[in-house]
Design a protein around this motif. Structure first.
Motif, mmCIF file in Angstrom:
data_model
loop_
_atom_site.group_PDB
_atom_site.id
_atom_site.type_symbol
_atom_site.label_atom_id
_atom_site.label_comp_id
_atom_site.label_asym_id
_atom_site.label_seq_id
_atom_site.Cartn_x
_atom_site.Cartn_y
_atom_site.Cartn_z
ATOM 1 N N ALA A 16 7.303 11.899 -41.636
ATOM 2 C CA ALA A 16 6.355 12.406 -42.643
ATOM 3 C C ALA A 16 4.954 11.940 -42.253
ATOM 4 N N LYS A 17 4.861 10.706 -41.750
ATOM 5 C CA LYS A 17 3.553 10.189 -41.308
ATOM 6 C C LYS A 17 3.058 10.951 -40.078
ATOM 7 N N ASN A 18 3.965 11.186 -39.130
ATOM 8 C CA ASN A 18 3.582 11.950 -37.935
ATOM 9 C C ASN A 18 3.062 13.337 -38.327
ATOM 10 N N ALA A 19 3.740 13.962 -39.300
ATOM 11 C CA ALA A 19 3.338 15.297 -39.758
ATOM 12 C C ALA A 19 1.969 15.248 -40.451
ATOM 13 N N MET A 20 1.733 14.187 -41.244
ATOM 14 C CA MET A 20 0.431 14.060 -41.922
ATOM 15 C C MET A 20 -0.704 13.930 -40.913
ATOM 16 N N ALA A 21 -0.467 13.147 -39.858
ATOM 17 C CA ALA A 21 -1.501 12.969 -38.824
ATOM 18 C C ALA A 21 -1.819 14.307 -38.161
ATOM 19 N N ALA A 22 -0.769 15.055 -37.801
ATOM 20 C CA ALA A 22 -0.966 16.351 -37.121
ATOM 21 C C ALA A 22 -1.580 17.382 -38.066
ATOM 22 N N ALA A 23 -1.171 17.356 -39.330
ATOM 23 C CA ALA A 23 -1.710 18.316 -40.304
ATOM 24 C C ALA A 23 -3.191 18.040 -40.576
ATOM 25 N N THR A 24 -3.585 16.760 -40.530
ATOM 26 C CA THR A 24 -4.997 16.407 -40.716
ATOM 27 C C THR A 24 -5.850 17.012 -39.593
ATOM 28 N N VAL A 25 -5.358 16.895 -38.359
ATOM 29 C CA VAL A 25 -6.060 17.526 -37.223
ATOM 30 C C VAL A 25 -6.159 19.034 -37.450
ATOM 31 N N SER A 26 -5.049 19.630 -37.866
ATOM 32 C CA SER A 26 -5.013 21.092 -38.066
ATOM 33 C C SER A 26 -6.035 21.531 -39.108
ATOM 34 N N GLN A 27 -6.160 20.733 -40.159
ATOM 35 C CA GLN A 27 -7.138 21.041 -41.206
ATOM 36 C C GLN A 27 -8.570 20.898 -40.687
ATOM 37 N N LEU A 28 -8.796 19.849 -39.887
ATOM 38 C CA LEU A 28 -10.139 19.654 -39.299
ATOM 39 C C LEU A 28 -10.538 20.858 -38.451
ATOM 40 N N LEU A 29 -9.563 21.429 -37.747
ATOM 41 C CA LEU A 29 -9.851 22.562 -36.859
ATOM 42 C C LEU A 29 -9.785 23.900 -37.604
ATOM 43 N N ARG A 30 -9.603 23.801 -38.921
ATOM 44 C CA ARG A 30 -9.577 24.992 -39.786
ATOM 45 C C ARG A 30 -8.543 26.026 -39.349
ATOM 46 N N ILE A 31 -7.384 25.537 -39.007
ATOM 47 C CA ILE A 31 -6.277 26.440 -38.648
ATOM 48 C C ILE A 31 -5.700 27.029 -39.946
ATOM 49 N N ARG A 32 -5.289 28.289 -39.892
ATOM 50 C CA ARG A 32 -4.751 28.957 -41.086
ATOM 51 C C ARG A 32 -3.582 28.176 -41.657
ATOM 52 N N LYS A 33 -3.549 28.055 -42.986
ATOM 53 C CA LYS A 33 -2.511 27.253 -43.647
ATOM 54 C C LYS A 33 -1.114 27.769 -43.320
ATOM 55 N N GLN A 34 -0.981 29.076 -43.262
ATOM 56 C CA GLN A 34 0.322 29.677 -42.950
ATOM 57 C C GLN A 34 0.793 29.237 -41.556
ATOM 58 N N THR A 35 -0.144 29.188 -40.609
ATOM 59 C CA THR A 35 0.188 28.776 -39.236
ATOM 60 C C THR A 35 0.619 27.314 -39.206
ATOM 61 N N ILE A 36 -0.101 26.465 -39.958
ATOM 62 C CA ILE A 36 0.263 25.034 -39.996
ATOM 63 C C ILE A 36 1.688 24.906 -40.550
ATOM 64 N N ARG A 37 1.954 25.592 -41.657
ATOM 65 C CA ARG A 37 3.282 25.509 -42.299
ATOM 66 C C ARG A 37 4.385 25.931 -41.327
ATOM 67 N N GLU A 38 4.177 27.074 -40.679
ATOM 68 C CA GLU A 38 5.204 27.579 -39.751
ATOM 69 C C GLU A 38 5.419 26.610 -38.592
ATOM 70 N N SER A 39 4.318 26.068 -38.050
ATOM 71 C CA SER A 39 4.416 25.144 -36.908
ATOM 72 C C SER A 39 5.160 23.869 -37.292
ATOM 73 N N MET A 40 4.860 23.364 -38.478
ATOM 74 C CA MET A 40 5.485 22.114 -38.935
ATOM 75 C C MET A 40 6.977 22.303 -39.208
ATOM 76 N N SER A 41 7.367 23.542 -39.541
ATOM 77 C CA SER A 41 8.779 23.756 -39.881
ATOM 78 C C SER A 41 9.610 24.210 -38.680
ATOM 79 N N ASN A 42 8.954 24.694 -37.595
ATOM 80 C CA ASN A 42 9.767 25.149 -36.450
ATOM 81 C C ASN A 42 9.625 24.258 -35.206
ATOM 82 N N PHE A 43 8.968 23.112 -35.367
ATOM 83 C CA PHE A 43 8.775 22.187 -34.230
ATOM 84 C C PHE A 43 10.121 21.627 -33.768
ATOM 85 N N GLN A 44 10.317 21.609 -32.444
ATOM 86 C CA GLN A 44 11.637 21.227 -31.906
ATOM 87 C C GLN A 44 11.835 19.719 -31.704
#
Length: 445
Positions: free
Chosen positions: A277-305
């Motif tokens: 959960a912490k690893n995901a928060m760190a990566a999601a913070t970067v994603s937000q800084l780069l203004r990546i679409r929320k839908q893209t962040i959600r999909e990436s976080m749920s399909n990461f291998q």
């Protein structure tokens, strides 16, 4: 007149530095005290670099204007001490690479989780069609990428050893996942030296840069009180609500940056467990800084291998789950692994001890571990630490024997977990080799 660089070490970072130095007109001499792998020798021959192995020609090294030291060489090595006495500039490969690129860097360090966070950040950027290259402590060296690739971003995993040799290197976004005692043998067995090394990732940052860190980690928060950073701080926490940063509330991950909010149910994260959960928060913070679409962040976080050798499910045999966590080279990483076990576990542990203290593991071992398989040249410390709480303890000195022993000890519904809490160099080439041998031995059962 061309500048002279001496490169110490003919591994990934040494070869990358040679490629980049050649491209920028340096006169190069590469020296390795050990043997250089054939695949690296071929590169050196191809780009016509002067090199030597199994010795250091000191006169030639001392003749250099700058020396790049590979991360594996300790500061205590006699040659390094001599270079310092002569005041010859001594840098790491990431420092050298940073001289030749203006591309912004997302730099990730920490005792644990850095490979997962690096891979997760790269995964999100890729899904968002942002052109980025990933490397550093994993994959290609930063220097090789700067020489051969063109990107809008570099995503780098960075070890404390690489940070020890920086002067001007400055990531635009720095992430510090956590700090727990590790590699203390390289830091005079002083935790504060190791903490200082990790914090070098932020030392050149300005007010225009960002520093993302674990606000629940007392080593980090205490250090920050006495040693403030200039960059904009974006903490993440499992324990409390964060105004500017990330936290968990009602089983949702929430990321708040400048009044823009991203939320996602933790149940949808591909990687489960508190540390993830912490690893995901760190990566999601970067994603937000780069203004990546929320839908893209959600999909990436749920399909990461996930990452190979990190809590990697290998096979189920007779309803026993075999799990490869070879990347757990310190106690804290193994703590996370044991914490995430949901049934009785046969634990394969051991290797080169880096000054480990096993006390933190005792409650978890007591609760979850039914048997221990020691895998190392010297297992005395493990036997002394856990002998009283685990009745079944077997000693082995090869992966095949360790897996066979675990197979005999495990019953239906159990886990067999390779999570060594130690470095691998007594019996294996590196943790990847150890993990691959584990998977092969499991498949051959």
């Amino acid at each position: 007149m061309s500048k002279k660089i001496a490169i110490l070490g003919g591994g990934e970072s040494g070869i990358g530095t040679a490629i980049l130095a050649k491209k920028n007109g340096y006169e190069i001499f590469l020296s390795d005290k050990g043997k250089i792998k054939n695949k690296y020798k071929e590169v050196l021959e191809h780009i016509e670099i002067d090199w030597e192995e199994e010795k250091h020609s000191e006169a030639r090294i001392f003749d250099a204007d700058v020396v790049m030291k590979s991360p594996g060489i300790p500061d205590s090595a006699p040659l390094i001490k001599q270079l310092r006495e002569r005041e010859i500039p001594l840098i790491s490969e990431i420092e050298f690479a940073s001289w030749f690129t203006e591309t912004p860097v997302i730099g990730i360090t920490g005792s644990n989780g850095k490979t997962t966070v690096t891979s997760l950040v790269q995964h999100v950027l890729k899904e968002a069609n942002i052109d980025s290259g990933m490397g550093g402590n994993i994959g290609n060296s930063f220097a090789k990428m700067v020489a051969e690739e063109d990107h809008d971003w570099f995503v780098l995993e960075i070890s404390s050893f690489q940070l020890d040799g920086i002067e001007k290197f400055r990531p635009h976004i720095a992430i510090l996942t956590n700090i727990t005692p590790d590699h203390l043998d390289r830091y005079e067995y002083k935790l504060e030296n190791y903490i200082a090394s990790k914090f070098r990732i932020a030392e050149n940052q300005t007010e225009d840069d960002y520093f993302i860190y674990d606000a629940d980690d007392s080593n980090i928060t205490e250090w920050l009180k006495k040693n403030p950073v200039r960059s904009q701080k974006l903490p993440f926490s499992l324990e409390r609500k964060i105004e500017n940063g990330a936290y968990i509330e009602n089983e949702n991950m929430v990321v708040n940056i400048n009044n823009t909010q991203f939320t996602m149910p933790t149940s949808e994260l591909a990687l489960q467990g508190k540390h993830n959960a912490k690893n995901a928060m760190a990566a999601a913070t970067v994603s937000q800084l780069l203004r990546i679409r929320k839908q893209t962040i959600r999909e990436s976080m749920s399909n990461f291998q996930g990452v190979e050798h990190r809590l990697e499910k290998v096979l189920k045999i007779n309803n026993v789950q075999y799990i490869n966590d070879s990347k757990a080279t310190n106690v804290n990483a193994t703590f996370y692994a044991l914490e995430s076990m949901d049934s009785e576990t046969v634990w394969i542990v051991g290797g080169v001890d880096k000054g480990n203290v096993y006390d933190d593991l005792l409650p978890l071992v007591n609760e979850k571990v039914k048997a221990i398989v020691c895998l190392g040249v010297d297992n005395e410390k493990i036997k002394a630490s856990f002998g009283n709480i685990v009745e079944n303890m077997v000693e082995t000195t090869s992966m095949v024997d360790a897996v066979e022993a675990a197979y005999k000890l495990a019953e239906k519904g159990d886990n067999v977990l390779l999570s060594p809490a130690c470095a691998s160099f007594d019996l294996f080439e590196n943790y990847e080799d150890r993990g691959r041998q584990f998977k092969e031995a499991v498949r051959n059962l």
